[in-house]
Design a protein around this motif. Structure first.
Motif, mmCIF file in Angstrom:
data_model
loop_
_atom_site.group_PDB
_atom_site.id
_atom_site.type_symbol
_atom_site.label_atom_id
_atom_site.label_comp_id
_atom_site.label_asym_id
_atom_site.label_seq_id
_atom_site.Cartn_x
_atom_site.Cartn_y
_atom_site.Cartn_z
ATOM 1 N N MET A 1 0.829 -1.200 0.000
ATOM 2 C CA MET A 1 0.000 0.000 0.000
ATOM 3 C C MET A 1 0.866 1.254 0.000
ATOM 4 S SD MET A 1 -3.038 -1.085 2.671
ATOM 5 C CE MET A 1 -4.032 0.331 2.274
ATOM 6 N N ARG A 2 0.306 2.344 -0.483
ATOM 7 C CA ARG A 2 1.083 3.568 -0.578
ATOM 8 C C ARG A 2 1.212 4.275 0.753
ATOM 9 N NH1 ARG A 2 -2.456 6.543 -4.617
ATOM 10 N NH2 ARG A 2 -3.971 5.264 -3.533
ATOM 11 N N PHE A 3 0.420 3.897 1.715
ATOM 12 C CA PHE A 3 0.523 4.518 3.019
ATOM 13 C C PHE A 3 0.153 3.487 4.077
ATOM 14 C CE2 PHE A 3 -4.014 4.680 2.897
ATOM 15 C CZ PHE A 3 -4.345 5.129 1.636
ATOM 16 N N ALA A 4 0.766 3.640 5.247
ATOM 17 C CA ALA A 4 0.472 2.720 6.353
ATOM 18 C C ALA A 4 -0.845 3.129 6.995
ATOM 19 C CB ALA A 4 1.612 2.756 7.360
ATOM 20 N N GLU A 5 -1.696 2.149 7.211
ATOM 21 C CA GLU A 5 -3.004 2.435 7.783
ATOM 22 C C GLU A 5 -3.072 1.887 9.194
ATOM 23 O OE1 GLU A 5 -7.147 2.634 5.596
ATOM 24 O OE2 GLU A 5 -6.620 0.561 6.046
ATOM 25 N N HIS A 6 -3.403 2.755 10.130
ATOM 26 C CA HIS A 6 -3.541 2.361 11.519
ATOM 27 C C HIS A 6 -4.934 2.760 12.005
ATOM 28 C CE1 HIS A 6 0.791 1.641 11.604
ATOM 29 N NE2 HIS A 6 0.949 2.840 11.069
ATOM 30 N N TRP A 7 -5.534 1.907 12.799
ATOM 31 C CA TRP A 7 -6.900 2.139 13.265
ATOM 32 C C TRP A 7 -6.934 2.371 14.759
ATOM 33 C CZ3 TRP A 7 -11.442 2.153 10.237
ATOM 34 C CH2 TRP A 7 -11.224 1.900 8.879
ATOM 35 N N SER A 8 -7.829 3.239 15.186
ATOM 36 C CA SER A 8 -8.051 3.497 16.608
ATOM 37 C C SER A 8 -9.508 3.917 16.772
ATOM 38 C CB SER A 8 -7.103 4.586 17.119
ATOM 39 O OG SER A 8 -7.298 5.803 16.409
ATOM 40 N N GLN A 9 -9.908 4.176 18.004
ATOM 41 C CA GLN A 9 -11.290 4.579 18.245
ATOM 42 C C GLN A 9 -11.411 6.087 18.412
ATOM 43 O OE1 GLN A 9 -13.179 2.273 21.468
ATOM 44 N NE2 GLN A 9 -14.289 1.251 19.805
ATOM 45 N N ALA A 10 -12.596 6.575 18.163
ATOM 46 C CA ALA A 10 -12.916 7.992 18.360
ATOM 47 C C ALA A 10 -14.336 8.101 18.885
ATOM 48 C CB ALA A 10 -12.765 8.761 17.057
ATOM 49 N N SER A 11 -14.600 9.206 19.569
ATOM 50 C CA SER A 11 -15.939 9.476 20.103
ATOM 51 C C SER A 11 -16.579 10.609 19.328
ATOM 52 C CB SER A 11 -15.864 9.860 21.582
ATOM 53 O OG SER A 11 -15.275 8.838 22.350
ATOM 54 N N ILE A 42 -10.020 10.391 6.383
ATOM 55 C CA ILE A 42 -9.959 9.218 7.245
ATOM 56 C C ILE A 42 -10.953 8.190 6.735
ATOM 57 C CG2 ILE A 42 -9.197 10.432 9.333
ATOM 58 C CD1 ILE A 42 -12.148 10.341 10.288
ATOM 59 N N SER A 43 -10.696 6.934 7.037
ATOM 60 C CA SER A 43 -11.672 5.878 6.793
ATOM 61 C C SER A 43 -12.398 5.603 8.097
ATOM 62 C CB SER A 43 -10.992 4.611 6.281
ATOM 63 O OG SER A 43 -10.475 4.805 4.986
ATOM 64 N N VAL A 44 -13.653 5.258 7.991
ATOM 65 C CA VAL A 44 -14.503 4.992 9.151
ATOM 66 C C VAL A 44 -15.122 3.611 8.987
ATOM 67 C CG1 VAL A 44 -16.573 5.729 10.386
ATOM 68 C CG2 VAL A 44 -14.999 7.439 9.487
ATOM 69 N N ALA A 45 -15.099 2.825 10.042
ATOM 70 C CA ALA A 45 -15.724 1.500 10.007
ATOM 71 C C ALA A 45 -17.197 1.635 10.387
ATOM 72 C CB ALA A 45 -15.022 0.558 10.984
ATOM 73 N N VAL A 46 -18.070 1.087 9.550
ATOM 74 C CA VAL A 46 -19.508 1.144 9.812
ATOM 75 C C VAL A 46 -20.105 -0.248 9.615
ATOM 76 C CG1 VAL A 46 -19.770 3.563 9.162
ATOM 77 C CG2 VAL A 46 -19.978 1.803 7.418
ATOM 78 N N LEU A 47 -21.210 -0.509 10.302
ATOM 79 C CA LEU A 47 -21.960 -1.744 10.110
ATOM 80 C C LEU A 47 -23.190 -1.435 9.274
ATOM 81 C CD1 LEU A 47 -21.939 -3.655 13.538
ATOM 82 C CD2 LEU A 47 -20.911 -4.386 11.375
#
Length: 329
Positions: A1-11, A42-47
């Protein structure tokens, strides 16, 4: 990938409507995001119907370590915008670190920003960065109506007469060819908006005799020529048919079915996920900005992260991980 992707939580700490169909959502990351380049997203995880999905949203400048995004509720939404609009203060969600797909030469003296609809969201940060430099800057903002012009007040305060608004309901029309032809030599244009605007901008830029490398753009790949509806994908080697629902991407469904399709941007910009097309019974709706108009006309490949179809598309060069020969074979 062209950039490293790291995930964390947000409120979610606040929401407000910027326009009848655009809602701003302010997030407080559990892990500070630090500084990020103008035009980042940013990318956001959704259901969506119980299925994990991801959506990307551009960042709007915000103070105190907060992140500000804006989401347009779409009639042909695959469910992401509805899920985001349902968020309330106090809700938690997973987000990626900010990254930028814009490749802007910041050393030039003349810049022209073009935004269409929700494509205005990354432009505020880019405009603010350029306004701090000693450059010639103009911005053209195309919308349906004045009330749909999200972030207009902030842009007007920043740019003044350098900002022009084109509400189509009031007869406003942005003439891309004339705009590009009037730019000084060596100018950079930065465009963000729906696919039709980007295709028109690329054509107008070329017609104006401008170098392709001086046109920077980002797209919202959910937009296309055809209505979003379910379609079928046939695996050429086996004849197996897979239904792609209107609310899921071809990429997601193929991966869920065990066909490992590599991808990167998932926005129709990089071409990493492109799949060979054997034949089409119907019509492909190419929603990427990676392939040229001629390549799209020949239907030789499809970017499954954003592109769709009416009818059935037969594809090649896919394999299932569980069908690979074992190391002992």
């Amino acid at each position: 990938m062209r950039f490293a992707e790291h995930w964390s939580q947000a409120s979610v700490i606040a929401t407000r409507d910027l326009a009848p169909t655009i809602r701003e959502i302010t997030l407080k990351p559990d892990v500070p995001a630090g500084s990020w380049a103008p035009g980042s997203h940013i990318s956001v995880a959704v259901l969506i119907d119980g299925q994990p999905e991801r959506r990307s949203y551009s960042l709007i400048p915000c103070a105190d370590g907060l992140l500000r995004i804006a989401v347009r509720i779409a009639d042909d939404s695959r469910g992401g915008s509805r899920a985001m609009w349902a968020l309330q203060p106090g809700n938690k969600l997973d987000i990626s670190n900010p990254t930028s797909l814009f490749e802007i030469d910041w050393s030039r003296k003349h810049y022209c920003l073009i935004a269409g609809g929700i494509g205005v969201t990354p432009m505020l940060g880019i405009a603010a960065a350029l306004a701090r430099k000693n450059v010639d800057l103009s911005m053209h903002y195309a919308v349906k109506s004045h009330e749909d012009a999200a972030l207009h007040d902030e842009l007007a305060a920043l740019l003044g007469e350098q900002l022009r608004l084109y509400p189509s309901a009031a007869g406003g029309r942005l003439d891309l060819l004339a705009t590009f032809a009037a730019l000084p030599e060596n100018a950079i244009a930065v465009v963000c908006g729906p696919l039709r605007m980007l295709e028109a901008a690329k054509q107008a830029w070329a017609d104006a005799g401008r170098p392709a490398s001086d046109l920077c753009f980002e797209t919202f790949g959910s937009s296309g020529r055809l209505p979003t509806r379910e379609f079928r994908v046939r695996i050429g080697t086996t004849g197996q048919e897979i239904l792609i629902p209107r609310d899921r991407s071809m990429l997601d469904v193929l991966n869920a079915a065990g066909f490992e399709v590599i991808s990167d941007c998932q926005r129709g910009e990089c071409g990493v996920c492109a799949i060979d097309v054997a034949c089409v019974d119907g019509e492909i709706d190419h929603r990427d900005v990676f392939f040229s108009t001629e390549q799209k006309h020949h239907n030789g490949k499809i970017c499954p992260c954003v592109s769709r179809a009416n009818g059935t598309v037969t594809i090649d060069t896919l394999y299932r991980a569980d069908q690979l020969p074992s190391a002992a074979a």
